[in-house]
Scaffold this motif. Structure first.
Motif, short mmCIF file in Angstrom:
data_model
loop_
_atom_site.label_atom_id
_atom_site.label_comp_id
_atom_site.label_asym_id
_atom_site.label_seq_id
_atom_site.Cartn_x
_atom_site.Cartn_y
_atom_site.Cartn_z
N PHE A 138 -8.06 -9.34 -12.10
CA PHE A 138 -8.33 -8.90 -10.73
C PHE A 138 -7.62 -7.58 -10.42
CE2 PHE A 138 -8.52 -13.58 -10.64
CZ PHE A 138 -9.85 -13.74 -10.29
N TYR A 139 -7.93 -6.57 -11.18
CA TYR A 139 -7.26 -5.27 -11.03
C TYR A 139 -7.52 -4.63 -9.66
CZ TYR A 139 -5.71 -5.55 -15.79
OH TYR A 139 -5.08 -5.95 -16.93
N ARG A 140 -8.57 -5.05 -9.02
CA ARG A 140 -8.83 -4.55 -7.66
C ARG A 140 -7.67 -4.93 -6.74
NH1 ARG A 140 -11.56 -6.29 -2.90
NH2 ARG A 140 -12.58 -4.54 -1.86
N SER A 197 -2.53 0.76 -2.70
CA SER A 197 -3.04 1.53 -1.57
C SER A 197 -2.43 1.04 -0.25
CB SER A 197 -4.57 1.41 -1.53
OG SER A 197 -5.08 2.02 -0.39
N GLY A 198 -2.32 -0.28 -0.12
CA GLY A 198 -1.71 -0.85 1.09
C GLY A 198 -0.26 -0.44 1.24
N ALA A 199 0.48 -0.43 0.15
CA ALA A 199 1.89 0.00 0.19
C ALA A 199 1.98 1.46 0.63
CB ALA A 199 2.54 -0.19 -1.17
N GLY A 208 -6.98 -4.12 1.84
CA GLY A 208 -6.76 -5.42 1.23
C GLY A 208 -6.34 -6.51 2.21
N ILE A 209 -6.12 -6.15 3.46
CA ILE A 209 -5.74 -7.16 4.45
C ILE A 209 -6.90 -7.37 5.41
CG2 ILE A 209 -4.18 -7.76 6.35
CD1 ILE A 209 -1.95 -6.32 4.95
N GLY A 210 -7.44 -8.57 5.37
CA GLY A 210 -8.54 -8.93 6.26
C GLY A 210 -8.03 -9.74 7.44
N ARG A 211 -8.97 -10.28 8.19
CA ARG A 211 -8.62 -11.00 9.42
C ARG A 211 -7.71 -12.21 9.16
NH1 ARG A 211 -12.84 -13.33 13.99
NH2 ARG A 211 -11.27 -13.77 15.56
N TYR A 212 -8.05 -13.00 8.14
CA TYR A 212 -7.24 -14.18 7.84
C TYR A 212 -5.80 -13.80 7.50
CZ TYR A 212 -5.13 -17.92 5.16
OH TYR A 212 -4.24 -18.85 4.69
#
Length: 180
Positions: A29-31, A38-40, A63-67
């Motif tokens: 899961f390299y994504r 990218s988030g960092a 990488g951060i969604g609603r949940y």
């Protein structure tokens, strides 16, 4: 190895993509590694290295969604927001007697969030993170997909509308059978 190389968000943000991928090697899961990197960078560049507290700000981060944003916001920062996953949807479906599949978009994307919001706002709306964690745990244990809704240890069993409906139907069927 990962935490030794990237102990802080600043260290991860400053790394090259090659460094991140080499430390992620073998995990698949390299994504996820790219999104984490990218988030960092977003957290460092936009928020000075501090993770934001609101759902809206957290969702700006790759990488951060609603949940995930809701879970972080409610559990780590005690923001009064609901968290919806399959476990919570099962609890809500039993409480309300909704017969829709819990993964149906109308339930998990709309109705579930509305119902969970009402629950976390109940009373004074404090401790939303604890309420969310309790709902997730109930859904993972007593409300598991193969559960009956009648486990004596389940603290919500007396409130499950679905179980009440099921018992009423069973009683009617038994009455009809005894009349034959």
């Amino acid at each position: 190895k990962w935490m030794q190389s990237f102990p802080t968000v600043h260290d991860l943000a400053a790394a090259t993509e090659e460094q991140v991928n080499s430390h992620w090697a073998g995990l698949g899961f390299y994504r996820r590694a790219r999104m984490l990197h990218s988030g960092a960078q977003k957290v460092v560049d936009t928020y000075g290295g501090e993770l934001p507290q609101t759902v809206e700000e957290l969702m700006i981060i790759d990488g951060i969604g609603r949940y995930t944003a809701s879970a972080i916001s409610s559990i780590a920062h005690d923001q009064c927001v609901p968290v919806i996953d399959g476990n919570v949807c099962r609890v809500l479906a039993r409480l309300t007697g909704v017969a829709n599949h819990i993964k149906a978009p109308i339930f998990k994307d709309k109705l579930g969030w509305t119902l969970a919001q009402q629950i976390v706002e109940a009373g004074d709306g404090r401790h939303a993170g604890e309420v969310n964690q309790a709902l997730m745990e109930l859904g993972a244990t007593y409300c598991a997909p193969n559960g009956s809704g009648m486990d004596e240890r389940d603290p919500l069993r007396l409130f499950y509308r679905s179980t009440k409906i099921g018992r009423e139907v069973a009683d009617r069927l038994q009455t009809m059978d005894s009349m034959d």
